[in-house]
Enzyme design. Structure first.
Site, short mmCIF file in Angstrom:
data_model
loop_
_atom_site.label_atom_id
_atom_site.label_comp_id
_atom_site.label_asym_id
_atom_site.label_seq_id
_atom_site.Cartn_x
_atom_site.Cartn_y
_atom_site.Cartn_z
N SER A 1 10.65 -26.68 9.27
CA SER A 1 11.10 -25.28 9.29
C SER A 1 12.62 -25.20 9.06
O SER A 1 13.10 -25.65 8.03
CB SER A 1 10.66 -24.62 10.59
N ASP B 1 1.38 -19.70 5.62
CA ASP B 1 2.78 -19.75 6.05
C ASP B 1 3.62 -18.91 5.11
O ASP B 1 3.56 -19.09 3.89
CB ASP B 1 3.25 -21.20 6.02
N HIS C 1 2.25 -22.28 9.81
CA HIS C 1 3.61 -22.77 10.06
C HIS C 1 3.70 -23.36 11.46
O HIS C 1 3.17 -22.80 12.41
CB HIS C 1 4.61 -21.61 9.93
#
Length: 177
Positions: free
Chosen positions: A21, A117, A147
């Site tokens: 991320s 995501d 995610h």
């Protein structure tokens, strides 16, 4: 780490950067900085569902705007609190690796994206650009996952393939260098 490889008892030719991320953003930026500065000589970059572009109008942002843990509105909130009101994505590659004009000479990259995501297109587009620049890149989409699945392996065992895939990529990178 590279500068202290002897004291740390590590092979400086085996150093990689990795992150998921926002950490994928940081890892990509570190890889670009190492390329620009000529050191350290990284072996690979392993980017797990990275945030690279801050483009909230991609297909994956529209498709996965709500309901899959990370939401478009949350990303916009993070952006506003980090960058303020700039009126668009940052143009400094250290904050937005996707804004890098030339990706030639980048270290090999493993990029993992999740099907559900908002950031999926970030990873896909970056992988395509790295590939177009002559770089070695492995892009894997993990179908049915969201995610942050790396941190949910206890609840989502199917995501464990990410660790196997990333390790296999790193091993193959070390064998070809």
């Amino acid at each position: 780490m590279a500068g202290n490889s002897v004291a740390l008892n590590v092979d400086p030719a085996s150093i990689a950067v990795s992150g998921d991320s926002a950490g994928g953003n940081l890892a990509a930026a570190v890889a670009l900085a190492a390329r620009a500065e000529g050191e350290p000589d990284l072996a690979a970059q392993l980017l797990f569902y990275p945030c690279l572009a801050f483009d909230f109008d991609t297909e994956s942002y529209r498709q996965n705007a709500e309901g899959y843990l990370l939401q478009r509105a949350s990303m916009q909130w993070f952006y506003a609190h980090f960058f303020g009101n700039q009126g668009g994505p940052p143009t400094d590659w250290r904050a937005c690796p996707a804004s890098t004009r030339d990706l030639s000479g980048s270290v090999p990259a493993f990029i993992a994206v999740a099907e559900f995501d908002p950031l999926r297109n970030d990873g896909e587009r970056y992988a395509a650009r790295l590939n177009d620049s002559g770089g070695r890149v492995s892009l894997i989409q993990y179908d049915g996952l969201i995610h942050g699945f790396f941190w949910l392996l206890g609840a989502i065992p199917s995501g464990a393939a990410l660790l196997d895939d990333a390790a296999a990529f790193f091993r193959s990178t070390m064998q070809t260098s």
